[in-house]
Scaffold this motif. Structure first.
Motif, PDB file in Angstrom:
ATOM      1  N   LYS A 125      -1.782  -7.276 -13.185  1.00 40.38           N
ATOM      2  CA  LYS A 125      -0.680  -6.368 -12.858  1.00 40.38           C
ATOM      3  C   LYS A 125      -0.879  -5.739 -11.484  1.00 40.38           C
ATOM      4  N   HIS A 126      -2.117  -5.353 -11.225  1.00 43.35           N
ATOM      5  CA  HIS A 126      -2.454  -4.729  -9.945  1.00 43.35           C
ATOM      6  C   HIS A 126      -1.992  -5.615  -8.793  1.00 43.35           C
ATOM      7  N   TYR A 127      -2.187  -6.927  -8.959  1.00 40.61           N
ATOM      8  CA  TYR A 127      -1.803  -7.875  -7.906  1.00 40.61           C
ATOM      9  C   TYR A 127      -0.291  -8.122  -7.923  1.00 40.61           C
ATOM     10  N   ALA A 128       0.240  -8.335  -9.126  1.00 38.59           N
ATOM     11  CA  ALA A 128       1.657  -8.689  -9.246  1.00 38.59           C
ATOM     12  C   ALA A 128       2.580  -7.544  -8.852  1.00 38.59           C
ATOM     13  N   ASP A 129       2.077  -6.318  -8.886  1.00 40.15           N
ATOM     14  CA  ASP A 129       2.902  -5.167  -8.495  1.00 40.15           C
ATOM     15  C   ASP A 129       3.242  -5.182  -7.005  1.00 40.15           C
ATOM     16  N   LEU A 130       2.481  -5.961  -6.229  1.00 37.88           N
ATOM     17  CA  LEU A 130       2.728  -6.041  -4.783  1.00 37.88           C
ATOM     18  C   LEU A 130       3.649  -7.219  -4.486  1.00 37.88           C
ATOM     19  N   GLY A 131       4.400  -7.108  -3.406  1.00 37.07           N
ATOM     20  CA  GLY A 131       5.196  -8.259  -2.959  1.00 37.07           C
ATOM     21  C   GLY A 131       6.679  -8.089  -3.203  1.00 37.07           C
ATOM     22  N   MET A 132       7.412  -9.178  -3.036  1.00 40.17           N
ATOM     23  CA  MET A 132       8.865  -9.157  -3.264  1.00 40.17           C
ATOM     24  C   MET A 132       9.295 -10.453  -3.961  1.00 40.17           C
ATOM     25  N   GLY A 133      10.348 -10.364  -4.738  1.00 37.48           N
ATOM     26  CA  GLY A 133      10.908 -11.546  -5.406  1.00 37.48           C
ATOM     27  C   GLY A 133       9.837 -12.323  -6.158  1.00 37.48           C
ATOM     28  N   ARG A 134       9.806 -13.628  -5.916  1.00 36.77           N
ATOM     29  CA  ARG A 134       8.812 -14.472  -6.592  1.00 36.77           C
ATOM     30  C   ARG A 134       7.536 -14.616  -5.759  1.00 36.77           C
ATOM     31  N   SER A 135       7.471 -13.903  -4.646  1.00 37.08           N
ATOM     32  CA  SER A 135       6.256 -13.925  -3.813  1.00 37.08           C
ATOM     33  C   SER A 135       5.438 -12.683  -4.137  1.00 37.08           C
ATOM     34  N   ARG A 136       4.487 -12.848  -5.021  1.00 36.88           N
ATOM     35  CA  ARG A 136       3.727 -11.693  -5.502  1.00 36.88           C
ATOM     36  C   ARG A 136       2.400 -11.565  -4.747  1.00 36.88           C
TER      37      ARG A 136
END
Ligand SMILES: Cc1cc2nc3c(=O)[nH]c(=O)nc-3n(C[C@H](O)[C@H](O)[C@H](O)COP(=O)(O)O)c2cc1C
Ligand code: SF4
Length: 513
Positions: A319-330
Motif C-alpha cells: 500500500k505504501h508504494y501503491a499510494d504513490l503515482g497516478m492512474g495505472r502508474s503506481r
C-alpha cells in the motif's frame, strides 16, 4: 575521533576526478595529522555537483561540490570538524532542492552507504524485505508485488506481480531469475547507479524473486561498458556468499554475465539467447520466457530497477508504494536527466510530474542556456516531444496516448540548435546498425529508410520521400518481430509530425550546406 569523509566511487563521479579527490583528502589529512576515514560511496545522482564530497559533522553530513583535488587543502585547512563556510559548501545534502523534492524509495540508500558493507546495508534497513517475504510465504509475496502496482521498469511496463505469478504457477524442475542490466537506452544510468551504489539491494530483490517463484538460480546480465558496476557486483556476490545470504544456505545463488555490447541484447529473448552462449537474436513469442525461458525453463526476466524496488515494497508494504503515482502508474520512477540540461542527474519521483516540470524546474533548462526545443523520452525508440507537449504527465498511459513511451525513464534534452531531420535519420540508422536481422522490415527497411532520409535532407523530392517514410514506418510498426523495428517509427514520425519546419525545403537546403 576519526571523521568520516564520503567520496563517491560511482563511474560518473570518477569520470570527473573523484579518485583524485579521495587521494588528495588522504594525503592532506596525513600531512595535517587529521584522523580521517575516506568512505567510497555511490552517487546521490546530482551530476553537476560531482565529485560531491560529504563530511560527517556533529550536526550530520555537509556536502561540498564540485570538488577538485586542488580544492582539498583549502577544505581541510581549518581542521576538523569542518566549517560550512567553504565556498564549495552546498549545505546538508537532504536540504539541496534537487534531493529534497524527491521521493526516494529504490534509491533511498544510494550515495549514503558504503556499497560493499553488509553491515551498512543492514543498518539502513537492508534485508527487511526478504525477512517479511519469508514471514508472508511465497503466494502472499507474489500478491504483495501485484498489489503494489509495480510495472516493469525496463520499458514495456508489464505488471511485475503477474509475470512472477505465471512463473510461480508453472511446474518445472528448475526455474531462473534473470536481471536485465543491459541498460542500452540513451541517457539512462539508473541500473548502473544501483549496481555501483547499492548492490546488495539487487541481490536482496533477486533473492525475494527466487523465493517467491521457486527459482534457485539467478543471473545478472550486465553490459560490458560498465566495468565498475561489474566489479562491485562481483564483489558483493562474494560477500553475500560469505555470510550465507547467497549459496546453499540461502537456497539461491547468483552468477554475473557480461554482454558484448549489442542494443538488441537488452530485448529479453535476445538476452536469453546471449546468456545461453548464442548470438543475440530475438526469439518469436510464444512461448513466453515465463513458460520457457533460459535453457527452456520458466524464467522471470526483469529489469534491474523492477527487482531493486521489490525489497522496499515488501519491507514497507504494497500500500505504501501503491499510494504513490497516478492512474495505472503506481509508485516512483527514477527519472534520468541527460543531454543538454543544466542539472543532469537522477530524480526519483512518484509518477505524474509533467515533462515541463522535469525539464524546466528540476533540470533547470538547458546547459547551453538556449531554449529547450525537443525532449526524447524513453531511449532511442522514444518519441521527441516539443514544448507544446510539455504538459504530458510522466505516466505510461499518458505517453502512449501521445504516441510516446517512458521506457526506462531516460529524458534527453535538446536546445533550439537541434536539427530534427538529422535526429530522424539517426533513429533509422540506429535501427539499421542494431537490428538483429531476423525480420525483413527491420533488417532491410531501416537501411532503405536511412537512404530515403538522406534524400530528404539533400532536398531531393522531400514531399514524395516523406510519404515513403510514413509508409515504411507503418510497415516497421506492424510487421516487425520486436520493438526495435516496431518502435523506430516513434522518433522518426514524431520528428516529422511535431517539427515539420525542419523538413521544409528552405530549412533542409540550409542544413545540407
Ligand atoms: C530492442 C530492445 C532493447 C531493450 N533493452 C532493454 C534493456 O537494456 N534493459 C531492460 O531492462 N529492458 C530492455 N528491453 C525490454 C526487455 O525486452 C524486457 O521487456 C524487460 O527486460 C522486462 O523486464 P521488466 O518487466 O522488469 O521491465 C528492451 C527491449 C527491446 C525491444
Ligand atoms: S525487429 Fe529488428 S531487432 Fe527485432 S527481431 Fe526483427 S530484425 Fe531483429
Amino acid at each position: 575521533m576519526t571523521t568520516r569523509i564520503f567520496v563517491p566511487r560511482d563511474a560518473a563521479a570518477r569520470a570527473v576526478g573523484a579518485d583524485r579527490v579521495a587521494a588528495a583528502i588522504l594525503d592532506e589529512a596525513k600531512r595535517l595529522g587529521l584522523a580521517v576515514d575516506v568512505v567510497r560511496t555511490g552517487s546521490r545522482g546530482l551530476f553537476w555537483l560531482e565529485p560531491m564530497v560529504e563530511v560527517e559533522t556533529p550536526g550530520g553530513r555537509i556536502a561540498f561540490g564540485p570538488m577538485t583535488a586542488k580544492d582539498v587543502p583549502g577544505l581541510l585547512a581549518g581542521g576538523l570538524p569542518l566549517s560550512a563556510a567553504h565556498p564549495l559548501c552546498v549545505g546538508r545534502p537532504q536540504d539541496i532542492p534537487f534531493l529534497k523534492s524527491q521521493t526516494r524509495i529504490t534509491f533511498a540508500r544510494c550515495g549514503i552507504v558504503d556499497p560493499l558493507s553488509l553491515a551498512d546495508y543492514r543498518a539502513h534497513g537492508g534485508y527487511r524485505g526478504l525477512e517479511r517475504a519469508k514471514s508472508l510465504g511465497t503466494v502472499a509475496t507474489v500478491e504483495e508485488v501485484t498489489k503494489s502496482g509495480l510495472r516493469g521498469r525496463g520499458g514495456a511496463g508489464f505488471p511485475t506481480g503477474i509475470k512472477w505469478k505465471t512463473v510461480a504457477d508453472t511446474t518445472a524442475d528448475r526455474k531462473y531469475i534473470v536481471c536485465n542490466a543491459d541498460e542500452g537506452d540513451s541517457g539512462t544510468y539508473a541500473d548502473r547507479m544501483i549496481m555501483e551504489g547499492d548492490p546488495f539491494l539487487l541481490i536482496e530483490g533477486m533473492t525475494i524473486a527466487g523465493f517467491a517463484v521457486g527459482a534457485t538460480k539467478g543471473y545478472i546480465y550486465i553490459r560490458s561498458e560498465y566495468p565498475d558496476a561489474i566489479r562491485v557486483m562481483e564483489r558483493a556476490v562474494v560477500l553475500a556468499e560469505a555470510e550465507g545470504l547467497l549459496g546453499a544456505e540461502a537456497k539461491f545463488d547468483i552468477e554475473i554475465r557480461v554482454g558484448a555490447g549489442a542494443y538488441v541484447c537488452g530485448e529479453e529473448t535476445s538476452l536469453l539467447e546471449s546468456l545461453e552462449g548464442k548470438r543475440g537474436q530475438v526469439r518469436a513469442k510464444p512461448p513466453l520466457p515465463a513458460h520457457k525461458g533460459l535453457f527452456g525453463k520458466p524464467t522471470v526476466i526483469n529489469n534491474l530497477i523492477s527487482l531493486a524496488t521489490v525489497p522496499a515494497i515488501l519491507a514497507d508494504g504494497a500500500k505504501h508504494y501503491a499510494d504513490l503515482g497516478m492512474g495505472r502508474s503506481r509508485g516512483t520512477m527514477p527519472i534520468q536527466l541527460a543531454g543538454n540540461v543544466r542539472h543532469g542527474g537522477l530524480f526519483e519521483a512518484a509518477f505524474g510530474l509533467t515533462l515541463g516540470e522535469i525539464v524546466d524546474d528540476i533540470g533547470g533548462g538547458t546547459a547551453s542556456g538556449r531554449p529547450a526545443r525537443a525532449v526524447q523520452v524513453g531511449g532511442p525508440l522514444g518519441a521527441y516531444f516539443p514544448r507544446a507537449l510539455f504538459d504530458t504527465p510522466f505516466d505510461y498511459e499518458a505517453f502512449t496516448a501521445r504516441e510516446g513511451l517512458i521506457g526506462h525513464g531516460g529524458v534527453v534534452v535538446f536546445d533550439d540548435s537541434v536539427d530534427m531531420a538529422k535526429q530522424a535519420r539517426f533513429a533509422l540508422e540506429f535501427c539499421a546498425i542494431e537490428s538483429c536481422g531476423k525480420c525483413t522490415p527491420c533488417r532491410i527497411g531501416s537501411v532503405r529508410g536511412t537512404e530515403t532520409m538522406d534524400k530528404i535532407i539533400a532536398g531531393n523530392r522531400p514531399e514524395a520521400n516523406l510519404a515513403l517514410i510514413a509508409d515504411l514506418c507503418q510497415t516497421l510498426k506492424f510487421g516487425s518481430l520486436c520493438a526495435l523495428g516496431g518502435f523506430t517509427p516513434y522518433p522518426v514520425m514524431s520528428a516529422i509530425k511535431l517539427f515539420p519546419e525542419d523538413f521544409t525545403r528552405p530549412r533542409l537546403a540550409a542544413a545540407a550546406e
